[in-house]
Design a protein around this motif. Structure first.
Motif, short mmCIF file in Angstrom:
data_model
loop_
_atom_site.label_atom_id
_atom_site.label_comp_id
_atom_site.label_asym_id
_atom_site.label_seq_id
_atom_site.Cartn_x
_atom_site.Cartn_y
_atom_site.Cartn_z
N LYS A 154 0.85 -1.18 0.00
CA LYS A 154 0.00 0.00 0.00
C LYS A 154 0.88 1.23 0.00
O LYS A 154 1.69 1.44 0.92
CB LYS A 154 -0.91 -0.01 1.23
N ILE A 155 0.74 2.04 -1.02
CA ILE A 155 1.55 3.26 -1.16
C ILE A 155 0.67 4.46 -0.84
O ILE A 155 -0.42 4.62 -1.39
CB ILE A 155 2.12 3.39 -2.59
N SER A 156 1.13 5.28 0.09
CA SER A 156 0.36 6.45 0.52
C SER A 156 1.21 7.71 0.40
O SER A 156 2.41 7.70 0.72
CB SER A 156 -0.11 6.29 1.97
N TYR A 157 0.59 8.76 -0.06
CA TYR A 157 1.26 10.06 -0.13
C TYR A 157 0.40 11.09 0.60
O TYR A 157 -0.83 11.12 0.45
CB TYR A 157 1.46 10.51 -1.58
N SER A 158 1.06 11.93 1.36
CA SER A 158 0.39 13.03 2.05
C SER A 158 1.25 14.27 1.90
O SER A 158 2.47 14.22 2.08
CB SER A 158 0.19 12.69 3.53
N GLY A 159 0.63 15.37 1.58
CA GLY A 159 1.40 16.60 1.43
C GLY A 159 0.50 17.82 1.46
O GLY A 159 -0.71 17.73 1.30
N TYR A 160 1.11 18.95 1.68
CA TYR A 160 0.36 20.20 1.63
C TYR A 160 1.31 21.36 1.38
O TYR A 160 2.52 21.30 1.62
CB TYR A 160 -0.43 20.44 2.93
N TYR A 161 0.75 22.41 0.86
CA TYR A 161 1.45 23.68 0.71
C TYR A 161 0.55 24.74 1.34
O TYR A 161 -0.63 24.82 1.02
CB TYR A 161 1.71 24.00 -0.76
N GLY A 162 1.12 25.52 2.23
CA GLY A 162 0.30 26.50 2.94
C GLY A 162 0.99 27.82 3.10
O GLY A 162 2.21 27.95 2.88
N ILE A 221 3.78 33.77 4.46
CA ILE A 221 5.02 33.00 4.59
C ILE A 221 4.73 31.56 4.18
O ILE A 221 3.87 30.89 4.78
CB ILE A 221 5.52 33.03 6.05
N PRO A 222 5.39 31.04 3.14
CA PRO A 222 5.07 29.69 2.65
C PRO A 222 5.71 28.59 3.50
O PRO A 222 6.76 28.78 4.11
CB PRO A 222 5.65 29.70 1.24
N TYR A 245 9.51 15.11 4.08
CA TYR A 245 10.27 16.35 3.86
C TYR A 245 9.42 17.54 4.29
O TYR A 245 8.23 17.63 3.97
CB TYR A 245 10.65 16.50 2.39
N THR A 246 10.03 18.44 5.03
CA THR A 246 9.37 19.66 5.51
C THR A 246 10.21 20.87 5.14
O THR A 246 11.44 20.84 5.25
CB THR A 246 9.18 19.62 7.04
N ASP A 247 9.55 21.94 4.71
CA ASP A 247 10.27 23.17 4.37
C ASP A 247 9.47 24.36 4.88
O ASP A 247 8.26 24.45 4.66
CB ASP A 247 10.46 23.28 2.85
N GLN A 248 10.16 25.25 5.60
CA GLN A 248 9.54 26.46 6.13
C GLN A 248 10.41 27.66 5.82
O GLN A 248 11.63 27.56 5.74
CB GLN A 248 9.38 26.38 7.64
N GLU A 249 9.76 28.80 5.69
CA GLU A 249 10.47 30.06 5.55
C GLU A 249 10.06 30.98 6.69
O GLU A 249 9.01 30.81 7.30
CB GLU A 249 10.18 30.72 4.20
#
Length: 586
Positions: A154-162, A221-222, A245-249
Motif C-alpha cells: 500500500k503506497i500512501s502520499y500526504s502533502g500540503y502547501y500552505g 510565509i510559505p 520532507y518539511t520546508d519552512q520560511e
C-alpha cells in the motif's frame, strides 16, 4: 448513534428498507498502549488517554507536538515560538513539569517524529506511571510508530502547501503621529518642540517616514510538507517504509530565515521460525535551520525604530541609518549584513526486538530489546562587523556609530549516545472464559553519554567565516562530557473476572546514578482497581443504552529525579571550581 457502526446501504429500486443496527465493539476491543505493554481499553484500570493515527495528522503543522493541543484530556501543549525549526510546543500533563516521553518502548524525544509515522499516542496520568520509577512523576507519553500489515503493498502520499501570516500585531504610530506626540512630550518638560510645522506637514503627507513593520515583515510565509510511505507484507514478513520532507520560511522579507527537515523510517517484522519474531525498527531525521544572527531582537527593533527615520542614511544604500536603540530592523534581518546563526541536527534511532512465544507453556512469552540512539547537534554563529549611522539634528548630517566593531565566530558540536537493553517475560492467559491473567517481569538497563566541544575566534578582517582564519588573540575553546546510568526491575500483575472486576498491582525497583550507593535504589509500587458496572445484569436492565460504564481508582508512589544534580551526596573537592573544604574552612 454511540455504540453502533455506520452503515451504507444501496437503495436501488426498493421502496422500503429494513435496517438492523449493528453494535460497534471495536472501541472496547481496541488495544491501548500502556507502560511496557498493551491492554484492551475495556480492561484498563488506570487513567490512560489515547489518540490514534487518523486523529494525529489532521492539523497541518510542521511539528507533531502542536497537533496534540486540545485532543487529549489532561495534556497541555503550549507553543511559545513560531520560528521555523524552533516551534515545538512544550508538553506537560495536568500542569506538572515536562512529561517523560517513550517512543517504541525507549525514552526518546518525539518532537521531530513525522506525524504520518505515528500509530498511536497514549498518556499515563496517574499511578500507572509508577512502572517508570524515578522519571514518572510528571506523567508519561507513550508514542508508537506504524508497522506493516498483512496484505498487498500500500503506497500512501500526504502533502500540503500552505501560507502563514501574522494574525495580530500592535498598530504602530506613523511618522506624523510620532512627531506630534514627541513634540508634546518635549514641550511638557520645557524643551522646544524638535519638529517644525513644515516637517509635521511633510510627515502628514507621508514624506520622509518609514513603516518599519512593512519594510521587514512579509504578508504571507510559505511552508510545505511531503510524506511518502509504503506498507504491506505476508504472514511471515511485514514492513513499513516512510520518507518525509518539511520546508519552512521565516517572516522576514530578506528570506534569510529558512528551515528544512528530512525524516526516514523503516519498521520490519519477520517471523524467523514459528513463534519466534524479530522486529527491526530504524528511524532518523536531519534538519537544518538558518537565520540572521540578530533574529531574536528584530521584533523589538521594529517597535523601537522611529518612523521619521529612513532605511538608508542620506538615501545612500551603502549606509544604514540607526533609527532607534535596537538598531535598523531592515539591516538586522539580512544575513549578508550582520551574519548568521546556523544549526544542523542529525538523529538516528535503532532497535531490534526478539520475541519468543515459548511453546511449552501456553501464554508464556519472552522478549529481548536492544536499542541505540545517536544525536549530533552542530551550531555555527557568525557575527559580522557592521556599522550604522545616527542623524545629528544640529549638524544636519549622519555620523557613523560603531554597532559591532569586530567579527566573531563560534562553533559548537554536541553528541549524544544512548544504548538501552530490556529483557522481559510475559504470561497472558484466560481460564474458563472468565479469569484473565497477565503477568509481566522486566529488567531494563540504560545509560547515555553527552559530549560537546566549542571554539571561538575574533577576526581583524572578517572575510572568511572559518575558525582557522581567526585571530589567536582572545581566542577561546571549551568542552564537556557527561555519563549517566540507570537500571530498573519492573513487575506487574493484571487480573480481570468476567470482564467486570479488574485489578492491577505493579512496581518498579529503580536505580539512578545521581544518588549515593546507600540511597541509589527506590521502590515504587502502585495499585489500581476497576469495576465495569455496565456488565452487571441490573445495569443492563436499567440503562440498556449505556454500553460501557466503569468505576476505577489508583494509588501509588512515583519518583522524580529531575531536580537533582548528580553526585550531590559527595563532600570535599568541587570540580571545576577548584575549591575544597578542609575542616571548617575552604
Amino acid at each position: 448513534y454511540i455504540g453502533f457502526i455506520t452503515q451504507e446501504i444501496r437503495v436501488g429500486n426498493e421502496n422500503s428498507l429494513s435496517i438492523k443496527l449493528l453494535e460497534d465493539s471495536e472501541t472496547l476491543e481496541e488495544v491501548v498502549v500502556v507502560g511496557y505493554g498493551v491492554q484492551k481499553r475495556a480492561s484498563v484500570t488506570g487513567s490512560v488517554a489515547s489518540l490514534q493515527s487518523k486523529d494525529i495528522a489532521t492539523v497541518k503543522t510542521p511539528n507533531v507536538t502542536n497537533t496534540l493541543a486540545g485532543k487529549l484530556p489532561g495534556l497541555r501543549a503550549v507553543q511559545r515560538s513560531g520560528a521555523p525549526g524552533d516551534d515545538a510546543a512544550s508538553i506537560d500533563i495536568r500542569g506538572f513539569g515536562n512529561a517523560l516521553v517513550i517512543v517504541d518502548g525507549v525514552e526518546r524525544d518525539f518532537t521531530q517524529v513525522d506525524a504520518n509515522d505515528i500509530e498511536s499516542i497514549s498518556v499515563l496520568k496517574d499511578a500507572s506511571a509508577s512502572v517508570y520509577g524515578f522519571k514518572g512523576a510528571n506523567g508519561v507519553i507513550l508514542v508508537t510508530t506504524k508497522k506493516g500489515e498483512t496484505g498487498k503493498a500500500k503506497i500512501s502520499y500526504s502533502g500540503y502547501y500552505g501560507l502563514q501570516s501574522i494574525t495580530r500585531y500592535p498598530e504602530l504610530l506613523n511618522g506624523y503621529e510620532y512627531a506630534m506626540l514627541y513634540n508634546e512630550a518635549q514641550q511638557n518638560v520645557g524643551v522646544t518642540a524638535p519638529y517644525s510645522n513644515e516637517q509635521l506637514e511633510q510627515y502628514r503627507q507621508g514624506i520622509g517616514t518609514t513603516n518599519w513593520y512593512d519594510e521587514v515583515v512579509r504578508g504571507s510565509i510559505p511552508q510545505m510538507y511531503h510524506n511518502l510511505n509504503v506498507s504491506g507484507g505476508s504472514e511471515k514478513v511485514k514492513y513499513y517504509f516512510s520518507l518525509g520532507y518539511t520546508d519552512q520560511e521565516g517572516m522576514y522579507k530578506s528570506k534569510d530565515y529558512t528551515y528544512s527537515k528530512y525524516n526516514v523510517r523503516s519498521n520490519i517484522s519477520a517471523e524467523i521460525v514459528k513463534g519466534f519474531t524479530v522486529d527491526l525498527q530504524l528511524g532518523g531525521w536531519f534538519d537544518s535551520r538558518n537565520k540572521p544572527y540578530e533574529a531574536e531582537p528584530l521584533t523589538r527593533s521594529i517597535q523601537m525604530a522611529k518612523p521619521v527615520f529612513p532605511v538608508y542614511a542620506n538615501d545612500n544604500e551603502n549606509y544604514w541609518s540607526n533609527p532607534g536603540d535596537k538598531g535598523n530592523p531592515v539591516h538586522l534581518s539580512d544575513i549578508d549584513n550582520v551574519g548568521y546563526d546556523r544549526r544542523d541536527r542529525r538523529e538516528f534511532n535503532g532497535s531490534i526486538a526478539l520475541n519468543w512465544q515459548i511453546p511449552w507453556v501456553e501464554g508464556l512469552s519472552a522478549k529481548a530489546l536492544l536499542s541505540y540512539d545517536y544525536n549530533n547537534n552542530y551550531l555555527k554563529k557568525w557575527y559580522k562587523e557592521y556599522y550604522e549611522y545616527v542623524y545629528s539634528e544640529s549638524a544636519d548630517e549622519y555620523n557613523v556609530q560603531a554597532s559591532h566593531t569586530i567579527s566573531e565566530l563560534t562553533t559548537e558540536s554536541k553528541n549524544y549516545f544512548k544504548p538501552n537493553v530490556q529483557t522481559s517475560v510475559n504470561y497472558n492467559r484466560t481460564f474458563n472464559d472468565k479469569h484473565d491473567f497477565n503477568v509481566l517481569a522486566l529488567f531494563e538497563v540504560y545509560n547515555d553519554r553527552k559530549d560537546s566541544i566549542m571554539a571561538y575566534r575574533q577576526f581583524a578582517i572578517g572575510a572568511i567565516d572559518q575558525i582557522a582564519a581567526g585571530d589567536k588573540l582572545n581566542m577561546n575553546n571549551g568542552g564537556s562530557s557527561k555519563v549517566s546510568a540507570h537500571a530498573g526491575l519492573v513487575g506487574r500483575l493484571n487480573y480481570a473476572y468476567d470482564n467486570r472486576y479488574m485489578a492491577e498491582v505493579s512496581f518498579r525497583y529503580d536505580g539512578s546514578y545521581k544518588f549515593s550507593p546507600e540511597k541509589r535504589w527506590g521502590f515504587f509500587p502502585a495499585l489500581s482497581l476497576g469495576w465495569r458496572a455496565s456488565e452487571e445484569a441490573f445495569f443492563k436492565e436499567a440503562l440498556p443504552m449505556v454500553e460501557n460504564f466503569k468505576f476505577r481508582g489508583s494509588v501509588g508512589k512515583i519518583g522524580d529525579e529531575g531536580d537533582f544534580e548528580a553526585y550531590q551526596y559527595l563532600t570535599g573537592y568541587t570540580y571545576p571550581n577548584n575549591s575544597y573544604v578542609l575542616g571548617s574552612s575552604g
